[in-house]
Each structure stands twice: as C-alpha cells, then as structure tokens.
Design a protein around this motif. Structure first.
Motif, PDB file in Angstrom:
ATOM      1  N   GLU A  85       0.840  -1.213   0.000  1.00 54.79           N
ATOM      2  CA  GLU A  85       0.000   0.000   0.000  1.00 54.79           C
ATOM      3  C   GLU A  85       0.867   1.252   0.000  1.00 54.79           C
ATOM      4  O   GLU A  85       0.575   2.232  -0.704  1.00 54.79           O
ATOM      5  N   GLY A  86       1.938   1.230   0.786  1.00 53.63           N
ATOM      6  CA  GLY A  86       2.842   2.374   0.845  1.00 53.63           C
ATOM      7  C   GLY A  86       3.507   2.647  -0.493  1.00 53.63           C
ATOM      8  O   GLY A  86       3.580   3.803  -0.934  1.00 53.63           O
ATOM      9  N   PHE A  87       3.961   1.584  -1.154  1.00 49.05           N
ATOM     10  CA  PHE A  87       4.587   1.749  -2.466  1.00 49.05           C
ATOM     11  C   PHE A  87       3.577   2.214  -3.514  1.00 49.05           C
ATOM     12  O   PHE A  87       3.907   3.010  -4.401  1.00 49.05           O
ATOM     13  N   VAL A  88       2.331   1.727  -3.405  1.00 44.18           N
ATOM     14  CA  VAL A  88       1.267   2.184  -4.322  1.00 44.18           C
ATOM     15  C   VAL A  88       1.023   3.672  -4.116  1.00 44.18           C
ATOM     16  O   VAL A  88       0.876   4.440  -5.076  1.00 44.18           O
ATOM     17  N   ARG A  89       1.010   4.093  -2.845  1.00 50.77           N
ATOM     18  CA  ARG A  89       0.780   5.511  -2.531  1.00 50.77           C
ATOM     19  C   ARG A  89       1.890   6.377  -3.119  1.00 50.77           C
ATOM     20  O   ARG A  89       1.617   7.425  -3.710  1.00 50.77           O
ATOM     21  N   ILE A  90       3.129   5.941  -2.953  1.00 53.92           N
ATOM     22  CA  ILE A  90       4.261   6.685  -3.515  1.00 53.92           C
ATOM     23  C   ILE A  90       4.169   6.715  -5.038  1.00 53.92           C
ATOM     24  O   ILE A  90       4.422   7.735  -5.676  1.00 53.92           O
ATOM     25  N   GLY A  91       3.784   5.571  -5.626  1.00 48.43           N
ATOM     26  CA  GLY A  91       3.653   5.494  -7.079  1.00 48.43           C
ATOM     27  C   GLY A  91       2.601   6.446  -7.612  1.00 48.43           C
ATOM     28  O   GLY A  91       2.809   7.122  -8.630  1.00 48.43           O
ATOM     29  N   ILE A  92       1.449   6.529  -6.922  1.00 49.56           N
ATOM     30  CA  ILE A  92       0.385   7.450  -7.328  1.00 49.56           C
ATOM     31  C   ILE A  92       0.868   8.889  -7.227  1.00 49.56           C
ATOM     32  O   ILE A  92       0.606   9.721  -8.107  1.00 49.56           O
ATOM     33  N   PHE A  93       1.591   9.188  -6.149  1.00 49.31           N
ATOM     34  CA  PHE A  93       2.100  10.543  -5.949  1.00 49.31           C
ATOM     35  C   PHE A  93       3.074  10.947  -7.057  1.00 49.31           C
ATOM     36  O   PHE A  93       2.959  12.032  -7.626  1.00 49.31           O
TER      37      PHE A  93
END
Length: 307
Positions: A144-152
């Motif tokens: 989830e954290g990596f997905v959040r960074i990716g979206i950002f």
C-alpha cells in the motif's frame, strides 16, 4: 550549512516567502514589473501554547500552510485577470473579494477531501485486491505504501506536463536556490542564486514523502480487523502522521547527520520532479520576496563572519 528558518512557496508567476509571522508575495506582472506585498499572518493556533508543543505544532503548521498557500495563490492570480476586471466599482470589488473567500474555503476543503481519497484511501483498496495472493496484512501495508508513492509520483509527472505548472516548478526551484544561497553564506544576488542547489531538505515535497513513510510505520502498530475501521484509522491517523513528519522535517533542516541525510534522500530525489531550473527573471522575483521578510546580510554577519 546554517539553517535560516525561512520558508517559501511558488505561486502563479511569483514566490511567497515567510519568516516568523511575516510573509511577502513577489509577483512578476504581465507588464514585466515586480510587485511585492508584505503582510503579517496570524497562525491558526494563535498564541495558544498547544500550537507550540512538539508533534502537535506540525498539525497547526500544516493548516497554516494550506490557508496561506491558497491565499497567496489567489493574490498572484489576481494580476492575470482580464482587462475588463479593472473597470469594477468598489462595490463590485468587495463582492468579488467575498466570493473569493468562499472559493478559497471551498478549494481547501475539496483539495483536502480529494487528497485523502486519492493518496490515503485508494492505495488501501488497491492493495486489498491482492488479498487472495498476499494473505499477510503487514505485507499488504508495505505494498500500500509503495502504491501511494507510485500514485504521488505519477501525479507529479502528469501535472508537470502542463505549461503553467512547469513555470511554477521553475519558481519553486528559484525559492530553494535563494534559501540555499543564504544558508551557505553567499551574498544574495542572481549569480550566486543561479549556482546554488534547487533541492532543500525542508521542502514540502520532502514533508509529503515523510508522511507516506511514517504512515506505513504507524499502520504496523495500529491494527484493526474490519474494512470500515481500517479506512477510519487511516483518516484518523493523519494528524498524528503530520505531527511526526513535521518534527522529522525540522530535524532534517538543521542536521547533517548521516542517518538524517539518508532519510532525506528520497524526498530530495522527488524534488527533481517538483523543481526546475529557473531563469534570471524568476530569480530576481525570488530575491525580492526574500529581502522583504528576511535580513540576509545580518544572517551572514552572525553566522559567517569568520570567513
């Protein structure tokens, strides 16, 4: 490097610089002249001692940044309205000012809601789709954290293609270059600013990165079972995450410890996307904004007199 505690933000064709309670907005008008507006900002927390307590002050600072950011952005945008707007009567001007305040409030609320939805809730639901293949909740939290960074990062890359945003990122670079110039003891002029770094450890971009990383760490500790409560927890933890992230950012700004520098590297890397090299005209605007609220010559005498 000496910390000056001065901070800033890029606005439309200009820069906002803040030092303690004073802030100044310098804007390059369509006719090429530079206008500087200096004012005093009353913090959300006022003189309340709670607003100065470590880990709580970051929450108030975040609110102040949003309010001041929207306010200064609307001020800078006012110089680029159509010519017929100049013909308004005083009554019409007051009416428009009142409307703009409502727009500012609505924009802040909408931006906050969208940010929570896109950067906090969406990554959780996307990572939840992997539950069948990744049964471990802890592993999904990391994903989830990596997905959040990716979206950002994808969001930054997408908006950076817009011409107006590209210029805003150039002004953002000018802001950082001015602060780095001062904190390295160089006289504040175009030449010295031009050769200074456009990356800075106290940048809001780094703050957002810390928010994402610290969010992952806290979700390891705070665990609930129901989907609804997991969503609620992610929203409820935001003030806590913001408070901790602010303290980490302040520490990064005044420390050159190897561990602090290591923690700052990802944020500095992302700043390569959110800042661009400014031209000399933009640097001149940034210098005017700095000099309106900060005595860099006195700072240089107090911190670099032994050179």
């Amino acid at each position: 490097m000496k910390s000056s505690n001065i901070g800033g933000q890029a606005v439309m064709e200009g820069i906002m610089m803040k030092n303690k309670d004073d802030y100044a907005v310098a804007v390059r008008k369509p006719d090429g002249t530079i206008v500087v507006d200096k004012k005093t900002y009353r913090n959300v927390g006022g003189k309340n001692r709670i607003a100065k307590i470590p880990f709580l002050r970051g929450i108030f600072n975040f609110a102040d940044s949003m309010i001041l950011g929207v306010r200064t952005l609307m001020y800078s945008a006012s110089f680029f309205e159509e010519e017929e707007d100049k013909a308004r009567t005083k009554e019409e001007a007051k009416k428009k000012e009142k409307q703009e305040k409502w727009i500012m409030t609505g924009t802040m609320i909408l931006s906050f809601v969208l940010a929570i939805g896109i950067f906090m809730i969406l990554p959780y639901f996307l990572s939840s789709l992997l539950k069948r293949w990744v049964p471990s909740y802890m592993v999904r939290v990391v994903i989830e954290g990596f997905v959040r960074i990716g979206i950002f990062v994808a969001y930054i890359v997408a908006i950076s293609r817009m011409e107006d945003i590209q210029r805003t990122f150039m002004y953002h670079g000018a802001e950082h270059k001015c602060i780095n110039c001062i904190e390295h003891g160089l006289p504040l002029n175009v030449e010295n600013v031009r050769k200074s770094s456009r990356q800075h450890k106290r940048c809001g971009t780094s703050f957002l990165f810390f928010v994402m990383i610290i969010g992952i760490c806290l979700l390891f500790v705070v665990r609930v079972e129901s989907v609804v409560m997991r969503v609620v927890v992610r929203i409820a933890l935001l003030p806590v995450i913001a408070g901790i992230s602010y303290e980490v950012l302040k520490l990064a700004g005044r420390s050159d410890h190897v561990i602090v520098n290591l923690l700052s590297k990802p944020g500095l890397a992302i700043q390569k996307l959110t800042t661009k090299e400014p031209d000399d005209d933009m640097i001149e605007v940034a210098i005017r904004a700095v000099e309106a609220v900060f005595d860099w010559k006195k700072f240089e005498e107090e911190n670099f007199s032994d050179r």
